[in-house]
Each structure stands twice: as structure tokens, then as C-alpha cells.
Design a protein around this motif. Structure first.
Motif, PDB file in Angstrom:
ATOM      1  N   LEU A  13      -3.274 -70.744  26.797  1.00  0.00           N
ATOM      2  CA  LEU A  13      -3.898 -69.417  26.847  1.00  0.00           C
ATOM      3  C   LEU A  13      -5.374 -69.522  27.228  1.00  0.00           C
ATOM      4  CD1 LEU A  13      -2.265 -67.902  23.631  1.00  0.00           C
ATOM      5  CD2 LEU A  13      -1.522 -67.625  26.018  1.00  0.00           C
ATOM      6  N   PHE A  14      -6.055 -70.534  26.699  1.00  0.00           N
ATOM      7  CA  PHE A  14      -7.460 -70.745  27.076  1.00  0.00           C
ATOM      8  C   PHE A  14      -7.556 -71.057  28.567  1.00  0.00           C
ATOM      9  CE2 PHE A  14     -10.960 -73.634  28.025  1.00  0.00           C
ATOM     10  CZ  PHE A  14     -12.053 -72.880  27.599  1.00  0.00           C
ATOM     11  N   THR A  15      -6.649 -71.891  29.066  1.00  0.00           N
ATOM     12  CA  THR A  15      -6.685 -72.278  30.478  1.00  0.00           C
ATOM     13  C   THR A  15      -6.457 -71.068  31.382  1.00  0.00           C
ATOM     14  OG1 THR A  15      -5.802 -74.439  29.828  1.00  0.00           O
ATOM     15  CG2 THR A  15      -5.793 -73.926  32.167  1.00  0.00           C
ATOM     16  N   VAL A  16      -5.499 -70.220  31.026  1.00  0.00           N
ATOM     17  CA  VAL A  16      -5.260 -68.987  31.795  1.00  0.00           C
ATOM     18  C   VAL A  16      -6.538 -68.143  31.845  1.00  0.00           C
ATOM     19  CG1 VAL A  16      -4.022 -66.779  31.832  1.00  0.00           C
ATOM     20  CG2 VAL A  16      -2.775 -68.884  31.327  1.00  0.00           C
ATOM     21  N   VAL A 107     -13.846 -70.545  44.804  1.00  0.00           N
ATOM     22  CA  VAL A 107     -13.023 -69.784  45.752  1.00  0.00           C
ATOM     23  C   VAL A 107     -12.387 -68.578  45.055  1.00  0.00           C
ATOM     24  CG1 VAL A 107     -10.950 -69.841  47.195  1.00  0.00           C
ATOM     25  CG2 VAL A 107     -12.539 -71.756  47.251  1.00  0.00           C
ATOM     26  N   LEU A 108     -11.905 -68.780  43.825  1.00  0.00           N
ATOM     27  CA  LEU A 108     -11.269 -67.683  43.095  1.00  0.00           C
ATOM     28  C   LEU A 108     -12.237 -66.526  42.848  1.00  0.00           C
ATOM     29  CD1 LEU A 108      -9.020 -69.535  40.457  1.00  0.00           C
ATOM     30  CD2 LEU A 108      -8.380 -68.592  42.684  1.00  0.00           C
ATOM     31  N   GLU A 109     -13.538 -66.829  42.798  1.00  0.00           N
ATOM     32  CA  GLU A 109     -14.541 -65.773  42.628  1.00  0.00           C
ATOM     33  C   GLU A 109     -14.539 -64.787  43.788  1.00  0.00           C
ATOM     34  OE1 GLU A 109     -16.929 -64.849  40.234  1.00  0.00           O
ATOM     35  OE2 GLU A 109     -15.606 -66.096  39.031  1.00  0.00           O
ATOM     36  N   THR A 110     -14.012 -65.206  44.935  1.00  0.00           N
ATOM     37  CA  THR A 110     -14.006 -64.328  46.110  1.00  0.00           C
ATOM     38  C   THR A 110     -12.791 -63.405  46.130  1.00  0.00           C
ATOM     39  OG1 THR A 110     -12.858 -65.961  47.509  1.00  0.00           O
ATOM     40  CG2 THR A 110     -15.269 -66.064  47.447  1.00  0.00           C
ATOM     41  N   LEU A 111     -11.904 -63.532  45.151  1.00  0.00           N
ATOM     42  CA  LEU A 111     -10.749 -62.640  45.025  1.00  0.00           C
ATOM     43  C   LEU A 111     -11.074 -61.472  44.101  1.00  0.00           C
ATOM     44  CD1 LEU A 111      -7.897 -65.263  44.457  1.00  0.00           C
ATOM     45  CD2 LEU A 111      -8.184 -63.857  46.503  1.00  0.00           C
ATOM     46  N   GLY A 112     -10.395 -60.353  44.304  1.00  0.00           N
ATOM     47  CA  GLY A 112     -10.508 -59.241  43.369  1.00  0.00           C
ATOM     48  C   GLY A 112      -9.797 -59.579  42.071  1.00  0.00           C
ATOM     49  N   PRO A 113     -10.041 -58.832  40.985  1.00  0.00           N
ATOM     50  CA  PRO A 113      -9.430 -59.152  39.685  1.00  0.00           C
ATOM     51  C   PRO A 113      -7.903 -59.288  39.722  1.00  0.00           C
ATOM     52  CG  PRO A 113     -11.174 -57.534  39.392  1.00  0.00           C
ATOM     53  CD  PRO A 113     -10.998 -57.710  40.877  1.00  0.00           C
ATOM     54  N   ALA A 114      -7.207 -58.325  40.309  1.00  0.00           N
ATOM     55  CA  ALA A 114      -5.738 -58.386  40.332  1.00  0.00           C
ATOM     56  C   ALA A 114      -5.257 -59.565  41.169  1.00  0.00           C
ATOM     57  CB  ALA A 114      -5.158 -57.085  40.880  1.00  0.00           C
ATOM     58  N   GLU A 115      -5.922 -59.794  42.328  1.00  0.00           N
ATOM     59  CA  GLU A 115      -5.542 -60.915  43.191  1.00  0.00           C
ATOM     60  C   GLU A 115      -5.734 -62.245  42.471  1.00  0.00           C
ATOM     61  OE1 GLU A 115      -7.393 -58.372  44.144  1.00  0.00           O
ATOM     62  OE2 GLU A 115      -6.042 -57.435  45.604  1.00  0.00           O
ATOM     63  N   ARG A 116      -6.823 -62.344  41.745  1.00  0.00           N
ATOM     64  CA  ARG A 116      -7.101 -63.587  41.021  1.00  0.00           C
ATOM     65  C   ARG A 116      -6.053 -63.829  39.939  1.00  0.00           C
ATOM     66  NH1 ARG A 116     -13.064 -65.683  39.175  1.00  0.00           N
ATOM     67  NH2 ARG A 116     -12.408 -67.650  38.226  1.00  0.00           N
ATOM     68  N   ALA A 117      -5.718 -62.774  39.196  1.00  0.00           N
ATOM     69  CA  ALA A 117      -4.719 -62.908  38.131  1.00  0.00           C
ATOM     70  C   ALA A 117      -3.371 -63.330  38.705  1.00  0.00           C
ATOM     71  CB  ALA A 117      -4.585 -61.592  37.371  1.00  0.00           C
ATOM     72  N   VAL A 118      -2.954 -62.678  39.778  1.00  0.00           N
ATOM     73  CA  VAL A 118      -1.660 -62.995  40.388  1.00  0.00           C
ATOM     74  C   VAL A 118      -1.655 -64.429  40.919  1.00  0.00           C
ATOM     75  CG1 VAL A 118      -0.109 -62.474  42.313  1.00  0.00           C
ATOM     76  CG2 VAL A 118      -1.052 -60.611  40.924  1.00  0.00           C
ATOM     77  N   LEU A 121      -1.507 -66.937  37.888  1.00  0.00           N
ATOM     78  CA  LEU A 121      -0.240 -66.934  37.165  1.00  0.00           C
ATOM     79  C   LEU A 121       0.910 -67.474  38.018  1.00  0.00           C
ATOM     80  CD1 LEU A 121      -0.495 -63.516  35.285  1.00  0.00           C
ATOM     81  CD2 LEU A 121      -0.920 -65.801  34.379  1.00  0.00           C
ATOM     82  N   ARG A 122       0.849 -67.197  39.323  1.00  0.00           N
ATOM     83  CA  ARG A 122       1.946 -67.642  40.193  1.00  0.00           C
ATOM     84  C   ARG A 122       1.763 -69.082  40.672  1.00  0.00           C
ATOM     85  NH1 ARG A 122       7.203 -67.319  40.917  1.00  0.00           N
ATOM     86  NH2 ARG A 122       7.781 -68.047  42.988  1.00  0.00           N
ATOM     87  N   GLU A 123       0.604 -69.362  41.250  1.00  0.00           N
ATOM     88  CA  GLU A 123       0.396 -70.658  41.897  1.00  0.00           C
ATOM     89  C   GLU A 123       0.124 -71.786  40.905  1.00  0.00           C
ATOM     90  OE1 GLU A 123       0.853 -71.154  45.191  1.00  0.00           O
ATOM     91  OE2 GLU A 123       1.527 -69.073  45.134  1.00  0.00           O
TER      92      GLU A 123
END
Length: 288
Positions: A13-16, A107-118, A121-123
Motif C-alpha cells: 500500500l505504501f508503494t502504491v 516521467v510519471l509527474e508528466t501524467l495527469g492524476p487518473a493517467e498516473r493511477a491507471v 496499477l496496471r503496469e
């Protein structure tokens, strides 16, 4: 696993939360909020505690991410993720190590919140689209589209050629040795011609306010930094699942993470903001 599922899955959970937020402090706050919701939940209705907890943490992290994106617009200079001291064991899981690397988090900072979450969680955690849809409040079809877009976005920006742990370690050692001597030529030899250095002082300590480009300029800046301090030290440590450096200028610590390609340093991340350097003594427990 025995005992409370929240405790059993805490590292996951911390890692997520950390991968979604790029901040250990904010990730801990999200876990605290998630624990309160878990404590008040009707456990008899929870069929899969792990999935349920990931869903709670994701929602809390999304709320926090939307708030943080506004405050980060006012940040002084470049914003970098909060570095974590990790054990060498984290590198054994190559995908986990890459996902928490400073390069990937940036790199993840350049994604929007929903894009980053998806994406996370997926990759990284390989959750089914249906579970991700519940966590982010979108349809499974929409999540598939977001996953494809975010995957393409990240692929275009991540380092092209991953290197072995041995090569990363060897180049980090060469870089730190060159820093200790402060010799311009030694620094130039370990830096790629188009190297980029990004520093984060948060307006609290001296740091370049914009990225610094080119081996000559970066080497000169690093050599000068060594010259103007009375006490300087550079030690190899493991940060965010990779060999990195802990540097001290007159007792002030900095965390230095490197991207290595073809035996040379192509990118340098220097975190000097003291508020982001509280996790350099005890290794963080990360898990997928």
C-alpha cells in the motif's frame, strides 16, 4: 498472511501511494487516512481485502494528487520526487526497481492524476482492468484507453536502454570518485556530452532553478561546488532501487540519482531540499 490485512499489505500500500505521489511523506498521510477508512469498514462485506485496500489507497492518493498538483505550480525551481533509501534486495525485482526509480517517477509527474493511477496499477501492480476501474471511478473500457495512452506517453520518455546493476554501480562509483577529486577532466569523462542535471532545493537551499545542459557546464558546476565548501563527502548508497550517491556539502546532505546509458551519465537528479531528505537513514519497505 495472518493478522490485520492492512498491516500484512502495508508495504504494498505504501508503494502504491508513493508511486502515485512521488512523496513518502504524502504517501504516509494517505496510508493514515486509508487506515481510518479501513477501521470503519464492515469487514463482513469485504471479499478480497488486498483489492479493497488498494482501492481505498488509490482513491485517497488521487484526492491528494489533485491537491498537490495545484501547490506544485508555486514550487521554487524544479520539483523532484522524494528519494528513498532502499536495500539492494529491491533491485532483484527489476520491474519494481524501475517503477520507483527517480527517472520513472519524474516521467510519471508528466501524467495527469487518473493517467498516473491507471499506469501504476496496471503496469507495475498488474491489476485487472475491472479492479482499476473501481479504484479510479471509470469504466473498464475507459481504463483500457487511459492505460494505452499512458503507456505510450511513458515509453516515449523513459531511458531507452536499461543497464545492468553492475554497470550502474560501476558508473556511479566513477562519478563519485570524480566528484571527490573535483577534477574537471575526470568529471567530463564520466558524463555524456548531452547530460542534463536537475536540482531540487525547494527554495530552502542553493540549487539551480532550471535544468543544466551539457557535460562542460555540468562538470564545471560540480567541480566548483566541491571547491567552495570546507567539508565534502560522497558515498555510494542505494536509492529508489538503484546504486546512487549521498553527498554532503559542509554537513548538508544531498541525494544524487543517475541515469546511465552506454557507460556514461546522461541525467543527474540532485535533491537538496531538506524536507525531502528524511528517508536516507532507514531503508523503505517496498513491495508489489
Amino acid at each position: 498472511m495472518t493478522g490485520d490485512p492492512f498491516v500484512a499489505h502495508r508495504s504494498l500500500l505504501f508503494t502504491v501511494a508513493y508511486e502515485m505521489l512521488g512523496s513518502a511523506a504524502d504517501a504516509e498521510d494517505v496510508l493514515q487516512e486509508s487506515w481510518l477508512r479501513w477501521a470503519g469498514a464492515d469487514r463482513s462485506q469485504v471479499q478480497d481485502p488486498r483489492a479493497y485496500l488498494v482501492r481505498i489507497v488509490t482513491r485517497q492518493a488521487l484526492n491528494r494528487l489533485r491537491t498537490l498538483s495545484r501547490s506544485r505550480e508555486d514550487y521554487v525551481g524544479e520539483w523532484l520526487p522524494e528519494p528513498l533509501l532502499t536495500s539492494p534486495d529491491v533491485a532483484e525485482d527489476v520491474e519494481l526497481a524501475e517503477s520507483v526509480s527517480m527517472a520513472m517517477l519524474t516521467v510519471l509527474e508528466t501524467l495527469g492524476p487518473a493517467e498516473r493511477a491507471v499506469f501504476v496499477l496496471r503496469e507495475v501492480f498488474e491489476l485487472p482492468y475491472g479492479e482499476i476501474a473501481e479504484a479510479v471511478g471509470k469504466s473498464a473500457a475507459a481504463v483500457r484507453q487511459i492505460a494505452r495512452r499512458s503507456r505510450e506517453h511513458v515509453a516515449a520518455r523513459r531511458p531507452r536502454t536499461p543497464v545492468s546493476r553492475a554497470e550502474q554501480q560501476a558508473v556511479v562509483e566513477r562519478f563519485l570518485a570524480a566528484l571527490r577529486t573535483g577534477r574537471l577532466q575526470e568529471l567530463m569523462e564520466v558524463l555524456a556530452p548531452d547530460v542534463v542535471m536537475i536540482a531540487d532545493g525547494g527554495g530552502l537551499v542553493a540549487a539551480a532553478l532550471a535544468p543544466v545542459h551539457g557535460a562542460g557546464v555540468v562538470a564545471a558546476l560540480l567541480a566548483r561546488a566541491n571547491e567552495v565548501v570546507t567539508r565534502f563527502s560522497a558515498a555510494a548508497v542505494w536509492l529508489n532501487g538503484a546504486p546512487a550517491g549521498r553527498i554532503e556539502f559542509d554537513g548538508e546532505p544531498s541525494a544524487v540519482s543517475l541515469v546511465v546509458e552506454a557507460g556514461r551519465v546522461t541525467r543527474i537528479y540532485v535533491v537538496r531540499n531538506p524536507r525531502k531528505l528524511t528517508r536516507l537513514d532507514d531503508p523503505a519497505e517496498l513491495a508489489r
